[in-house]
Scaffold this active site. Structure first.
Site, PDB file in Angstrom:
ATOM      1  N   CYS A  20       0.839  -1.195   0.000  1.00 63.86           N
ATOM      2  CA  CYS A  20       0.000   0.000   0.000  1.00 63.86           C
ATOM      3  C   CYS A  20       0.877   1.249   0.000  1.00 63.86           C
ATOM      4  O   CYS A  20       2.111   1.179   0.007  1.00 63.86           O
ATOM      5  CB  CYS A  20      -0.919   0.016   1.223  1.00 63.86           C
ATOM      6  SG  CYS A  20      -0.011   0.079   2.781  1.00 63.86           S
ATOM      7  N   CYS A  23       3.439   1.538   2.770  1.00 66.73           N
ATOM      8  CA  CYS A  23       4.676   0.788   2.514  1.00 66.73           C
ATOM      9  C   CYS A  23       5.642   1.642   1.698  1.00 66.73           C
ATOM     10  O   CYS A  23       6.842   1.715   1.989  1.00 66.73           O
ATOM     11  CB  CYS A  23       4.381  -0.504   1.753  1.00 66.73           C
ATOM     12  SG  CYS A  23       3.196  -1.602   2.558  1.00 66.73           S
ATOM     13  N   CYS A  94     -14.569 -21.227  -5.121  1.00 60.55           N
ATOM     14  CA  CYS A  94     -13.558 -22.163  -5.643  1.00 60.55           C
ATOM     15  C   CYS A  94     -12.301 -21.392  -6.029  1.00 60.55           C
ATOM     16  O   CYS A  94     -11.171 -21.810  -5.725  1.00 60.55           O
ATOM     17  CB  CYS A  94     -14.080 -22.909  -6.867  1.00 60.55           C
ATOM     18  SG  CYS A  94     -15.634 -23.795  -6.631  1.00 60.55           S
ATOM     19  N   ASP A 527       3.341   9.353 -30.424  1.00 67.21           N
ATOM     20  CA  ASP A 527       4.665   9.555 -31.003  1.00 67.21           C
ATOM     21  C   ASP A 527       4.490   9.823 -32.500  1.00 67.21           C
ATOM     22  O   ASP A 527       3.669   9.189 -33.154  1.00 67.21           O
ATOM     23  CB  ASP A 527       5.512   8.301 -30.771  1.00 67.21           C
ATOM     24  CG  ASP A 527       6.889   8.424 -31.379  1.00 67.21           C
ATOM     25  OD1 ASP A 527       7.573   9.417 -31.071  1.00 67.21           O
ATOM     26  OD2 ASP A 527       7.269   7.543 -32.171  1.00 67.21           O
TER      27      ASP A 527
END
Length: 839
Positions: A20, A23, A94, A527
């Site tokens: 996050c 951090c 699952c 570009d």
């Protein structure tokens, strides 16, 4: 030490463990606190830190210590990625189970599981093997599919066979369940209408219990087994809800039967409903399997496009071999109507090739010696000899399939909210079912009153069965109505259809996150060279002077330039060749540095001519006079940022040829459409301001960033971002790679370098700007489908579960509605195929 004279060193560190913004702040602070560190910038998305430091004051080891002191580690091992094929997953729970078990393995950085594609994409370091992954998947209650296929089968054929086997199995389970359930229904009708129990009360209950148990434990056995495994691993999935609902209904029949023998209290039997619940569930599973198969049509088509055989020349003879035996360097013979077996370069022959599978464009492309061809494209009308350059997993088609599979395995940020809900969905539903049973028991008057009221317009509600039976009735409905499956399928099915559709149209989505970000992009940086323009010089204007025709002037200039290697000269020669203008014999040639060429040519009839091609200075030094008309034409062309080349023959001005990097045919139209989508186009180029403004004006771009060196492009993107812009960058060159990475969304032109392609979130196979418009339309359409799917999945559960709690849903209707919700999400995703992303 004087900061002005200190030479700072820059270092990029790969960091593990950040999750996050806090951090990021912690790592940056720890690095900046080191004496000698002048700058530290940490990027959460790339998990990296860019540090500028004085190596005389701080060492690399101390930088590592600073990162570790903040609580994180430096990544030294190479991170690998692997896609696993998994069988047995049915719902979002699952998916959550498989992901958790894979992420428990030492070395696994991240696992992303896709329900619709039935795959898991794992990023890991170290020596983890397929067996390690297989063991983790099996511990979660599912099975890992090994990719080995039968001898002689292609990857596409093997996958198709697996899907057919899965479909056949789901169909068989469905028919067997109904073969047992229809007798249950026929047995129940006389009892419901005439109160007649065939074979008596005991025989009636025994028959219903036996038939329902057969449905649950024979065709429904996989569901029961899956429920047991997931419950044992404390990661309950949707099968737990179905199994519990069916078994709870079956148990009421057993209690009712025991009552007949005087060993249990009177109880209303739902035993017949138990078998029906499983039959409806298996029917929904079959329809879902079929729908998911259709959702992956595009990727399956790609897998089946490859040629099966190749004709190659060996020792002067033609032989046929399987494509999988081709090696780089083999010379392939491709006749009209045949697929080109693998990527290669034409060495002999001319033909038109249908490349629609790669670019989505229907018009064939002319090929001649020296041109590249793509494997699996169709040779139309001439024989070609092609030297194989890429085979196996290195081919264009294999790369496309890999990109599509990576996209399908990636996460879209909007899915994170759904993931947090599905992680606790089944346990919460189990709790709600228990609470429903308790509330009906504790407050029979309140809930019974609702049942009496609802029975007036809902024929399946029978208040006469008693409060306890009504409580079980509602609890069973809660178990089978809840659908985490729809939540799990909402994003991946749309991403699957969108990425497959993109692959068919030359738009390769490499990162699912780009789809969500793309809807917010307001600025698109283009570009110039190779993106807006062709990327190579070409003749734009031909002007004959002093009575010289344009064709004659081009013939003379091209004949003189045939000895030149200069790009401008080659452009003139190419222009003459495209128009079938024959060249004269070059007798003498001399290049004049920085000014042009002097040549002597032998024209038709052995006439010798002296030709000059070059600048004003070249002609003036040869005493060629430029009149006012010539000067006027030169000034006009130069104001348009074109390079004007003068042509003189035998001391007299013969004409002017203007050369420039021509704008691509569709650039103006594409940029106009981008504006209509609310995007602000910005052109970025290393050219001077005058040239850049001329090209921008030609295609309708107002904002220009000119004179940008290759290493400055990323900084220009960052400056736009600092102004609050959400930026997409389109580029094709190796020097565009940092800018593509810096932009919120990087769109790489596939005709460019591999580095640029790897840096792009979206890759365009064809280099035209129209492909950029396609990518914008596809991204927005796909994200719209994702939002619709998530809305309907949430809406369904929010509405249906409360109805079940209050006993207003028959368990069979609940199970049918649950199956419908999953199919609806898949069907809605498939409707994306109707979206026209062409210009």
């Amino acid at each position: 030490m004087d900061q002005q004279t200190t030479q700072l060193r820059k270092k990029a560190l790969k960091i593990e463990g950040m999750h996050c913004a806090s951090c990021v702040s912690a790592v940056e602070k720890s690095l900046r606190n080191k004496k000698g560190v002048e700058e530290a910038s940490v990027n959460l998305a790339t998990e990296s830190a860019s540090v500028a430091y004085d190596e005389q004051q701080v060492t690399e080891e101390e930088l590592v210590e600073a990162v570790e002191a903040a609580g994180y580690t430096i990544a030294n091992e190479q991170v690998q990625s692997r896609t696993l094929k998994i069988e047995g997953m049915h719902c979002a729970s699952c998916v959550n189970s498989v992901r958790k078990m894979l992420e428990k393995l030492d070395g696994v950085r991240e696992a992303s599981v896709n329900l619709a594609a039935e795959t898991a994409t794992v990023r890991y370091s170290g020596d983890l093997s397929l067996d390690d992954f297989g063991e983790a998947v099996e511990q979660a209650g599912y099975s890992l599919l090994r990719e080995e296929s039968e001898s002689g089968q292609s990857q596409g054929e093997a996958r198709q066979q697996r899907e057919q086997e899965k479909m056949s199995k789901a169909r068989s389970n469905m028919w067997w369940s109904w073969a047992l359930t229809i007798p249950i229904m026929l047995w129940m009708i006389p009892e419901m209408i005439w109160d007649y129990a065939f074979l008596g009360e005991v025989g009636f209950e025994v028959g219903l219990i036996a038939l329902s148990a057969a449905v649950i434990f024979v065709p429904g056995w996989e569901t029961v087994l899956s429920a047991w495994k997931s419950a044992k691993n404390r990661t309950p999935n949707m099968d737990v809800l179905i199994a519990m609902g069916g078994l709870a209904a079956l148990s009421t029949g057993i209690v009712a039967l025991l009552h007949q023998f005087g060993v249990a209290p009177p109880f209303h039997s739902f035993a017949g409903i138990a078998g029906m619940i499983m039959a409806f569930h298996l029917t929904g599973r079959y329809i879902e399997t079929k729908a998911k198969g259709r959702a992956s049509d595009a990727i399956r088509k790609l897998l089946t496009l490859e040629a099966k055989e190749a004709t190659i020349e060996r020792d002067g003879e033609e032989i046929k071999i399987p494509v999988r035996e081709l090696r780089a360097g083999d010379l392939m013979v491709v006749r009209p109507g045949e697929k080109i077996p693998t990527d290669g370069e034409v060495t002999d022959g001319r033909s038109s090739v249908d490349e629609s599978i790669a670019t989505g464009e229907s018009m064939p492309v002319e090929k001649e010696p020296g041109d590249e061809v793509i494997g699996a494209t169709l040779n139309k009308n001439g024989m070609l000899k092609v030297r194989a350059t890429r085979v196996g997993e290195d081919t264009f088609l294999s790369q496309v399939i890999r990109m599509v599979e990576e996209a399908q395995g990636s996460k879209v940020p909007i899915q994170e909210f759904a993931d947090r809900i599905t992680a606790v969905f089944v346990p919460v539903v189990l709790g709600v079912a228990v609470a429903t049973l308790g509330l009906w028991t504790l407050f029979p008057g309140f809930f019974g009153g609702i049942a009496v009221w609802a029975s007036g317009f809902l024929p399946w509600i029978n208040p006469g069965m008693g409060n306890v039976a009504l409580a079980f009735y509602a609890a069973i409905a809660v178990l089978v109505i809840a659908c985490p499956c729809a939540l799990g399928l909402a994003t991946p099915t749309a991403l699957m259809v969108g990425s497959g559709m993109g692959a068919e149209n030359g738009v390769l989505i490499r990162n699912g996150e780009a789809i969500q970000i793309m809807k917010d992009v307001d600025t698109i940086v283009l570009d110039k060279t190779g993106t807006i323009t062709e990327g190579k010089p070409g003749v734009t204007d031909v002007i004959g002077l002093n009575g010289t025709s344009e064709e004659e002037m081009v013939r003379l200039a091209a004949s003189a330039e045939s000895g030149s290697e200069h790009p401008l000269g080659q452009a003139i020669v190419s222009y003459a060749g495209d128009r079938n203008i024959p060249l004269d014999t070059l007798k003498n040639f001399e290049a004049v540095t920085g000014k042009g060429i002097e040549a002597v040519i032998e024209a038709a009839g052995a006439e010798v001519k002296s030709v000059l091609v070059g600048t004003r200075d070249l002609l003036r030094e040869s005493d060629v006079v430029l009149d006012s008309e010539t000067e006027e034409q030169l000034n006009r062309l130069e104001k348009q940022a074109k390079t004007a080349v003068l042509v003189a023959v035998d001391g007299k001005t013969a004409g002017i040829i203007a050369v420039a990097d021509p704008v691509k045919e569709d650039s103006r139209k594409a940029i106009s459409l981008l504006r209509e989508f609310g995007l602000t186009p910005v052109m970025m180029t290393g050219d001077n301001e005058r040239t850049a403004r001329a090209v921008a004006a030609e295609v309708g771009i107002d904002e220009v960033i000119a004179g940008v060196l290759p290493d400055q492009k990323s900084g220009e993107i960052e400056r736009l971002q600092q102004r609050g812009k959400i930026v997409a960058m389109v580029g094709d060159g190796i020097n565009d790679a940092p800018a593509l990475t810096r932009a919120h969304v990087g769109i790489a032109i596939g005709t460019g370098t591999d580095v640029a392609i790897e840096s792009g979130d979206i890759v365009l196979v064809k280099g035209d700007l129209s492909a950029v418009v396609k990518s914008v339309k596809l991204s927005r359409a796909t994200f719209t489908k994702i939002k619709q799917n998530l809305f309907w999945a949430f809406f369904y559960n929010v509405v249906m579960i409360p109805l079940a709690i209050f006993g207003m849903l028959h368990p069979l209707l609940a199970e049918a509605a649950m199956a419908f919700s999953s199919v609806n999400v898949i069907a809605n995703s498939r409707r994306l195929n109707r979206k026209n992303i062409q210009l």
